[in-house]
Design an enzyme around this catalytic site. Structure first.
Site, PDB file in Angstrom:
ATOM      1  N   THR A 183       0.819  -1.211   0.000  1.00  0.00           N
ATOM      2  CA  THR A 183       0.000   0.000   0.000  1.00  0.00           C
ATOM      3  C   THR A 183       0.853   1.262   0.000  1.00  0.00           C
ATOM      4  OG1 THR A 183      -1.685  -1.199   1.197  1.00  0.00           O
ATOM      5  CG2 THR A 183      -1.811   1.181   1.309  1.00  0.00           C
ATOM      6  N   ASP A 232       1.812  -6.948   5.410  1.00  0.00           N
ATOM      7  CA  ASP A 232       1.462  -8.317   5.809  1.00  0.00           C
ATOM      8  C   ASP A 232       2.670  -9.165   6.191  1.00  0.00           C
ATOM      9  OD1 ASP A 232      -1.086  -7.542   5.227  1.00  0.00           O
ATOM     10  OD2 ASP A 232      -1.470  -9.046   3.688  1.00  0.00           O
ATOM     11  N   LYS A 259       3.087  -8.054  13.108  1.00  0.00           N
ATOM     12  CA  LYS A 259       1.839  -7.369  12.780  1.00  0.00           C
ATOM     13  C   LYS A 259       0.750  -8.029  13.628  1.00  0.00           C
ATOM     14  CE  LYS A 259      -1.228  -6.034   8.997  1.00  0.00           C
ATOM     15  NZ  LYS A 259      -1.476  -5.980   7.563  1.00  0.00           N
TER      16      LYS A 259
END
Ligand code: GLU
Length: 447
Positions: free
Chosen positions: A107, A184, A262
């Site tokens: 992103t 991720d 994460k």
């Protein structure tokens, strides 16, 4: 990423727009069940189905229209194609440190064309300055697109490329390196480079964003600014991850590359240091160290690059009722090491003992905990003691993901299981600590 003129269209939808000679950006009219829709043909998600055509209506809304045998499509105007004009580069201040930004995708590395909705990788220096102009006040930026990948598609072979590219930038004399990455698997890549890049002279900072730059709530600019600042000025020379500390925009925190995970699917403060204090924090444009023990920035250090990884290492999460034959399958496939994510202090069912004995004869079996927080202790219960007697190596307070990456790296250096076990037990990049802070101390430390 598909043909540029047809961004994301596939199958029936692609055939239908090609048949009428339309491309993304053109004005089209769709007639279906007596309704007429007119708008600009805009890109589709690559993961979208093959049956919808998406147009941006005059009102600004986007709608997807499902193709049916009675859907009529006409191209009624030639529109401008998606453009991504770059603004001129700001003048570079030769007094400022030099930072290389290597983009791998995700992103943070995307830029949206607002009219058509097209997304493309955007980390040329001018693209960056157009999104985050304040970077020009922090450093001279040298930007390079290495990959344009969602991070779920990154493999150990990509870590090798990343490590080599960082080494080239350091050889060119940069004061720090930033790696823009999808969030991720950013923790895995950060761990990988922590092992592959030894004796670092300058910091290497991974950065991602949870919300894309076209959304008002985006964390892309603040995270990137924090990462560049750390790369340019931090007193440490380690691999770290720079992300939001909390959900507000006030602080960027730097986590050590081997201790970070994460922990939330969407929050801006998704990344946490596990079983460790974060390395540092950015407060009012200054890097404040939080960890006491760290490797210091020292441009005279000679970088040692060990970029090879083996992909014959598996991470296996135990669950009640799991079939022990899963272990045998990995051994038969030639896996050299298995990290078990066991329960609690480091346990798996005694039904696994026999296949584990066989796996230990052929390679390495190590135990992490699926609890995430805390330390494996295989001395407490007889299951743990039995597993250790079989040769299972406890992974202390190391993250299961970090242990997996470490073993991939170890088997990229050696094929000798005894040497591999020694390396696994050696603290190479702060991946485990001798003592885990007591839970309360921890809470206090976080305040
Ligand atoms: N899943 C993608 C990735 O990790 C996009 C999400 C993101 O960049 O955080 O690359």
């Amino acid at each position: 990423m598909g043909e540029e003129k047809f961004f994301g269209y596939r199958g029936k939808a692609l055939e239908a727009i090609k048949r009428v000679g339309a491309e993304v950006g053109d004005l089209i009219r769709i007639t279906k069940n007596g309704e007429v829709y007119e708008g600009i043909l805009i890109p589709r998600s690559e993961y979208g189905d093959e049956k919808h055509i998406v147009i941006k209506l005059k009102s600004g809304y986007n709608i997807g229209i499902r193709l049916s045998p009675n859907t009529k499509i006409e191209r009624i105007g030639v529109g401008a194609k998606p453009t991504f004009a770059s603004p001129p580069l700001p003048p570079q201040n030769p007094q400022l440190p030099k930072v290389a930004i290597i983009s791998t995708g995700g992103t943070i590395a995307s830029r949206v064309d607002y009219r058509t909705g097209a997304v493309r990788p955007a980390l040329s220096a001018s693209d960056l300055y157009s999104v985050v102009p304040e970077l020009a006040d922090i450093a001279r930026i040298d930007a390079q697109i290495l990959f344009s990948l969602y991070s779920e598609n990154i493999t150990p072979a990509h870590w090798t490329e990343m490590a080599k590219t960082v080494a080239e930038k350091i050889a060119d004399g940069v004061d720090g390196v930033v790696i823009a990455h999808g969030t991720d698997t950013m923790g895995y890549s950060a761990a990988a480079l922590s092992f592959a890049l030894q004796n670092l002279p300058v910091p290497v900072i991974f950065v991602g964003s949870q919300r894309s730059a076209d959304r008002p709530s985006s964390d892309a600019a603040t995270n990137l600014t924090g990462a560049v600042l750390a790369a340019a000025k931090a007193p440490f020379a380690e691999v770290a991850v720079a992300m939001h500390e909390t959900i507000s925009d006030t602080a960027i925190v730097l986590h050590r590359g081997t201790k970070v995970r994460k922990c939330h699917t969407s929050r801006r403060d998704a990344f946490k240091s596990v079983n460790a204090q974060p390395l540092a924090k950015i407060v009012e444009n200054r890097v404040v160290m939080l960890a006491e023990d760290y490797k210091r920035r020292d441009p005279s250090q000679k970088l040692v690059v060990k970029p090879n990884f083996s992909d014959k290492v598996a991470l296996i999460k135990f669950y009640p009722g799991m079939d022990p034959a899963i272990i045998d399958w990995h051994v038969d496939k030639g896996y050299k090491a298995i990290v078990l994510e066991g329960t609690g202090l480091g346990h798996v069912s005694n039904r696994f003992f026999q296949p584990i004995r066989r796996a230990v004869e052929k390679g390495v079996v190590a135990m992490a905990s699926q609890c995430i927080w805390g330390r494996v202790n295989m001395n407490v219960y007889d299951t743990g003691r039995d597993l250790m007697a079989l040769g299972v190596i406890p992974l202390e307070d190391m993250l299961a993901e970090t242990a997996t990456v470490k073993l991939m790296w170890i088997f990229g250096q050696t094929d000798n299981p005894e040497e591999a076990k020694q390396l696994l037990k050696t603290n190479i990049a702060g991946e485990f600590s001798q003592r885990t802070l007591h839970e309360e101390t921890w809470e206090e430390a976080k305040q």
